[in-house]
Design a protein around this motif. Sequence first.
Motif, mmCIF file in Angstrom:
data_model
loop_
_atom_site.group_PDB
_atom_site.id
_atom_site.type_symbol
_atom_site.label_atom_id
_atom_site.label_comp_id
_atom_site.label_asym_id
_atom_site.label_seq_id
_atom_site.Cartn_x
_atom_site.Cartn_y
_atom_site.Cartn_z
ATOM 1 N N PRO A 90 -7.706 48.063 -107.026
ATOM 2 C CA PRO A 90 -7.895 48.817 -105.779
ATOM 3 C C PRO A 90 -7.485 50.272 -105.965
ATOM 4 O O PRO A 90 -6.464 50.579 -106.573
ATOM 5 C CB PRO A 90 -6.960 48.093 -104.795
ATOM 6 C CG PRO A 90 -6.844 46.713 -105.339
ATOM 7 C CD PRO A 90 -6.895 46.851 -106.825
ATOM 8 N N GLY A 91 -8.299 51.179 -105.457
ATOM 9 C CA GLY A 91 -8.035 52.598 -105.607
ATOM 10 C C GLY A 91 -8.825 53.254 -106.721
ATOM 11 O O GLY A 91 -8.977 54.486 -106.744
ATOM 12 N N GLN A 92 -9.354 52.473 -107.661
ATOM 13 C CA GLN A 92 -10.131 53.034 -108.780
ATOM 14 C C GLN A 92 -11.601 53.169 -108.359
ATOM 15 O O GLN A 92 -12.497 52.550 -108.941
ATOM 16 C CB GLN A 92 -9.984 52.148 -110.020
ATOM 17 C CG GLN A 92 -8.562 52.108 -110.562
ATOM 18 C CD GLN A 92 -8.425 51.211 -111.778
ATOM 19 O OE1 GLN A 92 -9.128 50.201 -111.927
ATOM 20 N NE2 GLN A 92 -7.521 51.577 -112.672
ATOM 21 N N ILE A 93 -11.831 54.010 -107.377
ATOM 22 C CA ILE A 93 -13.155 54.128 -106.774
ATOM 23 C C ILE A 93 -14.157 54.768 -107.733
ATOM 24 O O ILE A 93 -15.287 54.302 -107.870
ATOM 25 C CB ILE A 93 -13.075 54.943 -105.464
ATOM 26 C CG1 ILE A 93 -11.983 54.391 -104.542
ATOM 27 C CG2 ILE A 93 -14.434 54.935 -104.767
ATOM 28 C CD1 ILE A 93 -12.154 52.943 -104.193
ATOM 29 N N THR A 94 -13.733 55.843 -108.417
ATOM 30 C CA THR A 94 -14.641 56.528 -109.348
ATOM 31 C C THR A 94 -15.079 55.588 -110.465
ATOM 32 O O THR A 94 -16.271 55.527 -110.827
ATOM 33 C CB THR A 94 -13.954 57.770 -109.954
ATOM 34 O OG1 THR A 94 -13.577 58.668 -108.902
ATOM 35 C CG2 THR A 94 -14.893 58.485 -110.914
ATOM 36 N N PHE A 95 -14.133 54.844 -111.021
ATOM 37 C CA PHE A 95 -14.449 53.902 -112.092
ATOM 38 C C PHE A 95 -15.405 52.828 -111.579
ATOM 39 O O PHE A 95 -16.289 52.366 -112.314
ATOM 40 C CB PHE A 95 -13.160 53.281 -112.621
ATOM 41 C CG PHE A 95 -13.342 52.495 -113.885
ATOM 42 C CD1 PHE A 95 -14.221 52.912 -114.883
ATOM 43 C CD2 PHE A 95 -12.632 51.316 -114.109
ATOM 44 C CE1 PHE A 95 -14.389 52.189 -116.052
ATOM 45 C CE2 PHE A 95 -12.790 50.580 -115.265
ATOM 46 C CZ PHE A 95 -13.670 51.019 -116.245
ATOM 47 N N MET A 96 -15.239 52.412 -110.326
ATOM 48 C CA MET A 96 -16.134 51.405 -109.749
ATOM 49 C C MET A 96 -17.578 51.902 -109.739
ATOM 50 O O MET A 96 -18.507 51.159 -110.090
ATOM 51 C CB MET A 96 -15.685 51.074 -108.322
ATOM 52 C CG MET A 96 -16.572 50.066 -107.614
ATOM 53 S SD MET A 96 -16.022 49.726 -105.904
ATOM 54 C CE MET A 96 -16.371 51.315 -105.120
ATOM 55 N N TYR A 97 -17.791 53.157 -109.372
ATOM 56 C CA TYR A 97 -19.152 53.700 -109.344
ATOM 57 C C TYR A 97 -19.715 53.906 -110.751
ATOM 58 O O TYR A 97 -20.916 53.756 -110.975
ATOM 59 C CB TYR A 97 -19.174 55.012 -108.552
ATOM 60 C CG TYR A 97 -19.146 54.796 -107.056
ATOM 61 C CD1 TYR A 97 -20.270 54.330 -106.382
ATOM 62 C CD2 TYR A 97 -17.996 55.037 -106.317
ATOM 63 C CE1 TYR A 97 -20.254 54.116 -105.015
ATOM 64 C CE2 TYR A 97 -17.965 54.826 -104.946
ATOM 65 C CZ TYR A 97 -19.091 54.364 -104.300
ATOM 66 O OH TYR A 97 -19.074 54.139 -102.937
ATOM 67 N N ILE A 98 -18.860 54.238 -111.712
ATOM 68 C CA ILE A 98 -19.322 54.351 -113.105
ATOM 69 C C ILE A 98 -19.827 53.004 -113.597
ATOM 70 O O ILE A 98 -20.895 52.907 -114.229
ATOM 71 C CB ILE A 98 -18.183 54.870 -114.004
ATOM 72 C CG1 ILE A 98 -17.866 56.327 -113.658
ATOM 73 C CG2 ILE A 98 -18.568 54.747 -115.480
ATOM 74 C CD1 ILE A 98 -16.646 56.868 -114.392
ATOM 75 N N LEU A 99 -19.086 51.946 -113.311
ATOM 76 C CA LEU A 99 -19.510 50.604 -113.704
ATOM 77 C C LEU A 99 -20.801 50.205 -112.976
ATOM 78 O O LEU A 99 -21.662 49.527 -113.555
ATOM 79 C CB LEU A 99 -18.404 49.591 -113.413
ATOM 80 C CG LEU A 99 -17.122 49.715 -114.252
ATOM 81 C CD1 LEU A 99 -16.098 48.679 -113.813
ATOM 82 C CD2 LEU A 99 -17.431 49.556 -115.736
ATOM 83 N N ALA A 100 -20.946 50.626 -111.725
ATOM 84 C CA ALA A 100 -22.167 50.321 -110.966
ATOM 85 C C ALA A 100 -23.376 50.981 -111.617
ATOM 86 O O ALA A 100 -24.458 50.373 -111.713
ATOM 87 C CB ALA A 100 -22.019 50.791 -109.521
ATOM 88 N N ILE A 101 -23.219 52.216 -112.094
ATOM 89 C CA ILE A 101 -24.325 52.916 -112.754
ATOM 90 C C ILE A 101 -24.682 52.237 -114.077
ATOM 91 O O ILE A 101 -25.868 52.049 -114.391
ATOM 92 C CB ILE A 101 -23.948 54.394 -112.971
ATOM 93 C CG1 ILE A 101 -23.875 55.115 -111.619
ATOM 94 C CG2 ILE A 101 -24.949 55.082 -113.895
ATOM 95 C CD1 ILE A 101 -23.299 56.509 -111.704
#
Length: 475
Positions: free
Chosen positions: A334-345
């Motif tokens: 939780p809180g690693q929002i930027t990393f979450m979007y990198i993984l989504a890409i």
Amino acid sequence: MNSTPSSTVPPAKKLDFWTKLAFGAGDLGPAITANISVFYTLFFLASVAHLEIGVAGNVLMVGKIWDAINDPIVGVLSDRTVHPWGRRYPWMVFGAIPFGILFFLQWIVPGNNTSFLFWYYVIIGILFNTAYTAVNLPYTALTPELTKDYNERTSLNSFRFAFSIGGGSIFSLILAKIIFSFFPERSYEPYEILGAICGVLSVLSLFWCVLGTRHQVLARKSGEINQDDSVSLPLAEQIKVAFSNRPFLLVIGIYLCSWLGVQLTGSILPFFVVNWMKLPEATFPQVAIAVQGTALVMLFVWNLVSQHYGKKAVYFMGMGLWIIAQAGLFFLQPGQITFMYILAILAGCGVATAYLVPWSMIPDVIDLDELNTGQRREGVFYSFMVLLQKIGLAIGLFLVGQALHIAGFDSGVQGQPAPIQPDSALLAIRFAIGPLPTIILIIGMIFAFFYPITKEVHANILLQLSERKRNENVD
């Protein structure tokens, strides 16, 4: 089989842009309904209709099992349909309106009696899945009727999945985010509005496809593509022939693993975003858009790469990136929002190959079957390909629902704040979105490794089919 240069194969007539565009539009409706269903149905049933999570999983399992059962039935009936419009179009035209209405009915909450709601969603789910098959399976079987060219089929499916991802996935998610922003969380009203709008769009897109492609298919109605040879064999014999085709079994494996990865991740993603990442419900569509938006761009990139290196190489490239992303989700905090979007890409790069590659392989398998048997059974191959995928998905969704139930997931009560989930439920959500899809995708890569129909092999198949036709005309 010895390879033969593709230049020896009689050149196939290229499809014009408007035909490809209309064909692609035919997948908009099924893609919208499938995308909204994958991302929202389990969450809707558990968190909005407040069915216990295990019961919600059972609802989805029943619908998917019936969806799988009706595929071969519609496939055979579609192959055997005799109509002035051809074999596929009557199903699409007459099934379109019931398809749209039934999709809308899935998103209303008619009361708060748990037993009544269970049977309501089961019955509507069965009826909707019947209508979905009635329009979508004949649509997918149009591919080999529109073109025989190896690269044109990949191009045709690029248009199809551009609509599927761009309209069916991205647009529907943007629409959902806009609608949900006007309502409180866990309210049923935005789902009703979303269901109504998507139902209307689904009907219109199917009519566009029929009107825009009929000239191409009906012009060849008396040719070999539309000859209904399947009637000369009983269903049991057709099944035997289809499942004795080794490349077909491998494509089934590739498709099953790819789409289990897509749909299991899609179903658990709202729970992951809301319960583990502690983000608002309205944030979820943004994460899904990052995946689908990347997939839309990569669809055309992979199409170009495929023309130089082949479908199998593209599949390995995409899956490699996707596996990295999928495994990484388990370790996300939780809180690693930027990393979450990198993984989504990264995941979107692989999801594009799940859309493109298996569906561009299956027409080549059908050509091989025609070479071996002298008959064309598009409906049978398409239906049994999807049948096994849906059975696998039904089992997967059932197990995920049961696992969350055993782990203590709390669906909450109508009118009450969202409950805090126990650590055991959070761990089950993380496992379902990380290690489980990763293992499934690796198995899919193993199937792809053994797939034998390259561009050169397919050119040889077409050459032999062409020679056989010339010999039959001489006789």
